[in-house]
Every structure is written in structure tokens, then in C-alpha cells.
Design a protein around this motif. Sequence first.
Motif, mmCIF file in Angstrom:
data_model
loop_
_atom_site.group_PDB
_atom_site.id
_atom_site.type_symbol
_atom_site.label_atom_id
_atom_site.label_comp_id
_atom_site.label_asym_id
_atom_site.label_seq_id
_atom_site.Cartn_x
_atom_site.Cartn_y
_atom_site.Cartn_z
ATOM 1 N N GLU A 231 -34.508 -0.292 -39.953
ATOM 2 C CA GLU A 231 -34.051 0.594 -38.879
ATOM 3 C C GLU A 231 -35.009 1.761 -38.681
ATOM 4 O O GLU A 231 -35.359 2.117 -37.554
ATOM 5 C CB GLU A 231 -32.653 1.102 -39.211
ATOM 6 C CG GLU A 231 -32.015 1.946 -38.124
ATOM 7 C CD GLU A 231 -30.617 2.384 -38.507
ATOM 8 O OE1 GLU A 231 -30.459 3.503 -39.045
ATOM 9 O OE2 GLU A 231 -29.680 1.595 -38.305
ATOM 10 N N GLN A 232 -35.450 2.351 -39.792
ATOM 11 C CA GLN A 232 -36.371 3.483 -39.707
ATOM 12 C C GLN A 232 -37.732 3.065 -39.155
ATOM 13 O O GLN A 232 -38.369 3.824 -38.415
ATOM 14 C CB GLN A 232 -36.522 4.134 -41.080
ATOM 15 C CG GLN A 232 -35.272 4.858 -41.569
ATOM 16 C CD GLN A 232 -34.880 6.000 -40.664
ATOM 17 O OE1 GLN A 232 -35.708 6.841 -40.321
ATOM 18 N NE2 GLN A 232 -33.618 6.032 -40.263
ATOM 19 N N LEU B 274 -37.248 2.753 -35.443
ATOM 20 C CA LEU B 274 -37.112 4.069 -34.828
ATOM 21 C C LEU B 274 -38.445 4.800 -34.778
ATOM 22 O O LEU B 274 -38.808 5.391 -33.746
ATOM 23 C CB LEU B 274 -36.083 4.898 -35.605
ATOM 24 C CG LEU B 274 -35.752 6.281 -35.037
ATOM 25 C CD1 LEU B 274 -35.198 6.158 -33.628
ATOM 26 C CD2 LEU B 274 -34.756 6.993 -35.950
ATOM 27 N N GLN C 164 -40.560 5.944 -31.426
ATOM 28 C CA GLN C 164 -40.902 7.338 -31.178
ATOM 29 C C GLN C 164 -42.406 7.568 -31.057
ATOM 30 O O GLN C 164 -42.842 8.410 -30.265
ATOM 31 C CB GLN C 164 -40.341 8.212 -32.308
ATOM 32 C CG GLN C 164 -38.821 8.256 -32.356
ATOM 33 C CD GLN C 164 -38.301 8.926 -33.611
ATOM 34 O OE1 GLN C 164 -39.001 9.012 -34.635
ATOM 35 N NE2 GLN C 164 -37.062 9.415 -33.554
ATOM 36 N N TRP D 9 -29.732 -1.763 -30.121
ATOM 37 C CA TRP D 9 -29.792 -0.509 -30.879
ATOM 38 C C TRP D 9 -30.956 0.355 -30.407
ATOM 39 O O TRP D 9 -30.811 1.569 -30.231
ATOM 40 C CB TRP D 9 -29.924 -0.831 -32.370
ATOM 41 C CG TRP D 9 -29.917 0.385 -33.243
ATOM 42 C CD1 TRP D 9 -28.839 1.088 -33.686
ATOM 43 C CD2 TRP D 9 -31.076 1.059 -33.773
ATOM 44 N NE1 TRP D 9 -29.230 2.142 -34.461
ATOM 45 C CE2 TRP D 9 -30.596 2.161 -34.528
ATOM 46 C CE3 TRP D 9 -32.440 0.840 -33.686
ATOM 47 C CZ2 TRP D 9 -31.458 3.027 -35.186
ATOM 48 C CZ3 TRP D 9 -33.301 1.711 -34.335
ATOM 49 C CH2 TRP D 9 -32.821 2.791 -35.077
ATOM 50 N N LEU D 10 -32.119 -0.267 -30.170
ATOM 51 C CA LEU D 10 -33.287 0.478 -29.701
ATOM 52 C C LEU D 10 -33.047 1.063 -28.314
ATOM 53 O O LEU D 10 -33.454 2.195 -28.027
ATOM 54 C CB LEU D 10 -34.522 -0.428 -29.683
ATOM 55 C CG LEU D 10 -35.178 -0.687 -31.033
ATOM 56 C CD1 LEU D 10 -36.201 -1.799 -30.924
ATOM 57 C CD2 LEU D 10 -35.834 0.584 -31.570
ATOM 58 N N GLU E 28 -30.221 1.988 -27.111
ATOM 59 C CA GLU E 28 -29.330 3.137 -27.302
ATOM 60 C C GLU E 28 -30.098 4.349 -27.809
ATOM 61 O O GLU E 28 -29.876 5.479 -27.362
ATOM 62 C CB GLU E 28 -28.213 2.764 -28.282
ATOM 63 C CG GLU E 28 -27.220 1.742 -27.735
ATOM 64 C CD GLU E 28 -26.212 1.299 -28.781
ATOM 65 O OE1 GLU E 28 -26.411 1.666 -29.976
ATOM 66 O OE2 GLU E 28 -25.254 0.603 -28.428
ATOM 67 N N GLN E 29 -31.017 4.111 -28.756
ATOM 68 C CA GLN E 29 -31.817 5.213 -29.303
ATOM 69 C C GLN E 29 -32.704 5.827 -28.235
ATOM 70 O O GLN E 29 -32.852 7.055 -28.155
ATOM 71 C CB GLN E 29 -32.671 4.713 -30.472
ATOM 72 C CG GLN E 29 -31.883 4.196 -31.660
ATOM 73 C CD GLN E 29 -30.931 5.226 -32.222
ATOM 74 O OE1 GLN E 29 -31.302 6.381 -32.440
ATOM 75 N NE2 GLN E 29 -29.687 4.815 -32.449
ATOM 76 N N LYS E 30 -33.276 4.983 -27.404
ATOM 77 C CA LYS E 30 -34.139 5.475 -26.331
ATOM 78 C C LYS E 30 -33.336 6.287 -25.324
ATOM 79 O O LYS E 30 -33.769 7.359 -24.880
ATOM 80 C CB LYS E 30 -34.820 4.293 -25.638
ATOM 81 C CG LYS E 30 -35.817 4.702 -24.571
ATOM 82 C CD LYS E 30 -36.518 3.486 -23.978
ATOM 83 C CE LYS E 30 -37.531 3.920 -22.916
ATOM 84 N NZ LYS E 30 -38.222 2.739 -22.328
ATOM 85 N N ASN F 67 -30.482 7.878 -25.870
ATOM 86 C CA ASN F 67 -30.082 9.141 -26.504
ATOM 87 C C ASN F 67 -31.224 10.144 -26.519
ATOM 88 O O ASN F 67 -31.025 11.342 -26.306
ATOM 89 C CB ASN F 67 -29.601 8.883 -27.932
ATOM 90 C CG ASN F 67 -28.296 8.108 -27.968
ATOM 91 O OD1 ASN F 67 -27.544 8.090 -26.995
ATOM 92 N ND2 ASN F 67 -28.027 7.461 -29.090
ATOM 93 N N SER F 68 -32.436 9.633 -26.801
ATOM 94 C CA SER F 68 -33.606 10.511 -26.835
ATOM 95 C C SER F 68 -33.889 11.095 -25.467
ATOM 96 O O SER F 68 -34.200 12.287 -25.337
ATOM 97 C CB SER F 68 -34.815 9.719 -27.337
ATOM 98 O OG SER F 68 -35.982 10.516 -27.322
#
Length: 251
Positions: free
Chosen positions: A210-211, A214, A218, A236-237, A239-241, A243-244
Motif C-alpha cells: 500500500e505504501q 501511495l 505521489q 484504492w488509488l 480514492e487516494q488521488k 482525496n489528495s
Amino acid sequence: MRIDVLTLFPEMLEGVFGASILGKAREKKLVALSAINFRTYATNKHNTVDDYPYGGGGGMVLKPDPVFAAVEDLEVAPDTKPRVILMCPQGETFTQAKAEELSRERHLVFICGHYEGYDERIREHLVTDELSIGDYVLTGGEIPAMAVIDSVVRLLPGVLGNESSAVTDSYSTGLLEHPHYTRPPEFRGWSVPDVLISGHHGRIEAWRREQSLLRTLQRRPELLDKVELTSKERIWLAEQKKNSEEDGVDK
């Protein structure tokens, strides 16, 4: 593996060849490293290896005859054809994948130039590869050659103390490597993530994956286009994008 470096400044390489991982690999005879001054193959009384370019222009160009003679004088093992690598800003950008490819060879020869450039016949009729370590110009090919050699030698069996180290390096998996922590578990109020001291190997591997995802998102998001991802990881990626991007708008 055997590695020969053709250079006008062999003293630049000897310190690197004798230190750290390269030095230990050399001591163990896992790799034979040599730096050869191709000026000794010059055929004129002044031992010059460069000349003015035909057609005019600034700078000097490396002559073909000393370089060809130096390569042709190398000792080559039976049934072995060396990869002859020209270090050059015009070359293919060096990558971890290229390092892995070269690590499977038995004999590598690096040609390090100086001055304005090389006689084109060296490119056309002698070298097998042209490599660059980035879109910038240095005074010579020695520093790029040392970078490539270090990257290749560390992949040879027995060179690293932990064979899994090279496998999990950044770019080896297509992703940037996950964060690392060591003792003490708390330093100046900053703690090691609980999962890493939990002893649960499955959770640790999941956290590291996961890290890595991420960190790649980034810092080098373009790499994700070349990595095989599960549908769960893609969601998941995304969602992370999102959120960022929302955090950026909020700020």
C-alpha cells in the motif's frame, strides 16, 4: 562478470572500484573490474586521441583508431561477445530494467568519452548500446559509467548480503519502494507504525504494498501505467488521488 572501462582518466575509477559493495564484490571475485587508458593505443608521436571535426565547429572529437584498437585488444572469454556500451547524452535513458538486463551478461565494456563527442564510426561499427543517465551533459563518461556499473554489480548473485534487497528496490517491482524504519521505536516523538512491530507478516506485506503504491502515486504517478494492479488497488488509488485533489482545493 568482467567489466572493462575505456577511459582517459583511469584514476577516477580505481577508488570506486576498491570501495564499498564494488570493492567487496571484487575481493570475492564475483566481478573483475579494470580501467584501461585508451591513450596508450594512440598511433601518433604525441599520443593524441582527438582531432578537429571535419566541416568545422567548436571542440575536439575522439578519433576512432585508438578506441577500436583498445576494444579489440581486450581479452575475451571463448563463446562470449561483450556488450560494448557508449556513455553518451544521446543514448537510451538508463533504468533498473536495463541494469537487470546487463547483469545477465558475462562481459561489459564501457567507453567513456570527453571533448565534443565521438567519431560517428565508433557508434556505427563498434558499440552495441548507448546509455545516458539523464538529460544533462557532463565533462566525461566516467561518472555515468560508475553509476551504471554500481547498479549492475549489486544485482549479481552473492554481491549483496541479503539477496532480497535488490528484488524489493525501487523500480525493480515497477513501484517506488515503501518507507523503512529501524530502532528506536520512538524518536523525538515520532513513532514507528504499529503494523511494523506487530509481528504479523501478512499485514506488514499488505502495508508495504500500500505504501509503495501511495508513494508512487505521489512522486512518480506515470509509473503506475506500467504496473499490473488488482481492481481493488485501482479503486484504492483512485480514492487516494481524489482525496489528495480535494485536500489541495481545501488549502
